[in-house]
Design a protein around this motif. Structure first.
Motif, short mmCIF file in Angstrom:
data_model
loop_
_atom_site.label_atom_id
_atom_site.label_comp_id
_atom_site.label_asym_id
_atom_site.label_seq_id
_atom_site.Cartn_x
_atom_site.Cartn_y
_atom_site.Cartn_z
N LEU A 1 0.83 -1.20 0.00
CA LEU A 1 0.00 0.00 0.00
C LEU A 1 0.87 1.26 0.00
O LEU A 1 0.59 2.23 -0.71
N THR B 1 -8.63 2.13 -5.74
CA THR B 1 -8.55 0.67 -5.72
C THR B 1 -9.93 0.09 -5.50
O THR B 1 -10.87 0.80 -5.13
N THR C 1 -12.26 -3.36 -3.95
CA THR C 1 -12.29 -4.54 -3.09
C THR C 1 -13.45 -5.43 -3.49
O THR C 1 -14.50 -4.93 -3.92
N VAL D 1 -7.65 -0.42 3.74
CA VAL D 1 -7.64 0.83 2.99
C VAL D 1 -8.44 1.92 3.72
O VAL D 1 -8.07 3.10 3.68
N ASP E 1 -6.33 3.56 6.16
CA ASP E 1 -5.28 4.37 5.55
C ASP E 1 -5.82 5.64 4.90
O ASP E 1 -5.10 6.33 4.19
N TYR F 1 -8.65 5.90 2.80
CA TYR F 1 -9.45 5.76 1.58
C TYR F 1 -10.93 5.88 1.92
O TYR F 1 -11.37 5.46 3.00
N TRP G 1 -12.78 2.52 -3.98
CA TRP G 1 -12.18 3.33 -2.92
C TRP G 1 -11.26 4.38 -3.53
O TRP G 1 -10.60 4.14 -4.55
N LYS H 1 -8.50 7.83 -2.46
CA LYS H 1 -7.76 8.62 -1.46
C LYS H 1 -7.04 9.76 -2.15
O LYS H 1 -6.41 9.56 -3.20
#
Length: 359
Positions: A112, A129, A131, A160, A163, A165, A355, A357
């Motif tokens: 990541l 990204t 999932t 994520v 972090d 996202y 997602w 970020k």
């Protein structure tokens, strides 16, 4: 579980899958299939190495990058990155591939961080990204910013989210049984064609696209980046012309794939205003993937989506009688397209979370 710092190296793109340095590339495709199987029981959601390679070799229209994580020489995870080359593109898209047996050792965190470092290298300030999720409930369900759909939390979504996202959108993955009764398709196509009227006519072809249709097809392909529902995902408007269409199709066909396209032409203007693509790998007994389906915004309300989907499914059943199912993804807020799918027999089999970020 013990945390071990993995060694991360770039993924080599071989000249062929038989080359001496092709082992990691083949392993990347195999790992992707393994993880799709672990997460949702659908390994065919992942492309084969044969399908992947042409796009990684010809990076005229987009960049592909990959990274391999190893511990004591063993592959324990990988990451693939897609970078659009349009002038207004701000994002990189990546897939984090860490199998269940190696999860929790710090490998996913290292990859990541590598994704973020790669975004900075390419002067991008958005990371995206996806999932995968099973169609079932869980103790903690996640709702996207669109407020359409929900997905059960997973270790990857937890990672994520922690972090920074944001879950922007949920997509539904549906399948259609190609060996089911075709009568509903025929009835829906007949009704939709009558409703659309004589201003619209159906065109069908096997890829490659006939030269005289490439400019029109380029225009409708470009609309997929702007007209398809995408929540607040930062997607740049794609630039397409006849040459890019030809390059794309050369990459697809060089791996042995077959593609059927059904489009609708607006008779008064001659413009292509809707299309649907069905694609299958060299193994014609496998799962068929639906690539794009789109109706231009200015031509919606005429049941053109029903026309292109039903006509192509009927065509495909004859072209590829041994394929089992068609797999497609649609945004949960794309209720018009989901309604078409449901009416003709598609059923949900998994979900994806989109997602994003900002950095």
């Amino acid at each position: 579980m013990t945390t071990v710092e993995p060694t991360i190296t770039p993924l080599i793109v071989p000249v062929s899958l038989d080359a001496d340095d092709a082992a990691d590339f083949r392993a990347c495709a195999a790992l992707n299939r393994q993880i799709c199987d672990e997460l949702v029981g659908l390994p065919d959601l992942a492309s084969t190495a044969e399908q992947m390679l042409p796009g990684w070799q010809d990076q005229t229209d987009a960049l592909h990058r990959g990274f391999v994580a190893r511990i004591d020489g063993q592959i324990v995870g990988m990451m693939t990155i897609y970078i659009a080359l349009e002038d207004e593109a701000h994002a990189i898209e990546f897939d984090l591939l860490v199998p269940r047996e190696h999860w929790g050792q710090g490998i996913e965190d290292a990859l990541l961080a590598q994704a973020e470092a790669e975004a900075r290298v390419h002067d991008r300030n958005v990371l995206q990204t996806w999932t995968l999720h099973r169609p079932e409930g869980a103790e903690r369900m996640l709702v996207p910013r669109t407020k359409w759909g929900r997905i059960p939390a997973t270790p990857l979504s937890d990672l994520v989210e922690s972090d920074g996202y944001v879950l922007e959108q949920v997509e539904r993955n549906s399948e259609y049984d190609l060996h089911s009764d075709p009568a509903p398709l025929r009835a829906a196509l007949t009704d939709a064609s009558a409703f659309a009227g004589p201003d619209y006519r159906v065109l069908e072809w096997d890829m490659p696209t006939p030269p005289e249709l490439r400019d029109g097809f380029a225009d409708v392909l470009a609309r997929l980046s702007t007209d398809a529902p995408s929540g607040d995902m930062d997607f740049a408007e794609e630039s397409w012309d006849a040459d890019r269409v030809a390059r794309r199709e050369a990459r697809i066909l060089s791996s042995g794939q077959a593609v059927s396209v059904v489009a609708v032409q607006h008779v008064p203007t001659g413009e292509l205003v809707a299309y649907n693509e069905l694609v299958i790998a060299a193994d014609r007994t496998g799962v068929t993937e639906q690539y794009g389906t789109l109706v231009r915004k200015d031509h919606r309300g005429h049941r053109l989506g029903t026309i292109v989907k039903c006509a192509n499914l009927l065509r495909w059943r004859e072209l590829m009688p041994h394929s089992t199912v068609v797999s497609t993804f649609n945004a949960e807020e794309n209720r018009p397209m989901l309604s078409i799918n449901e009416a003709i027999g598609f059923v949900p089999v998994s979900y994806a979370g989109a997602w994003q970020k900002m950095i």
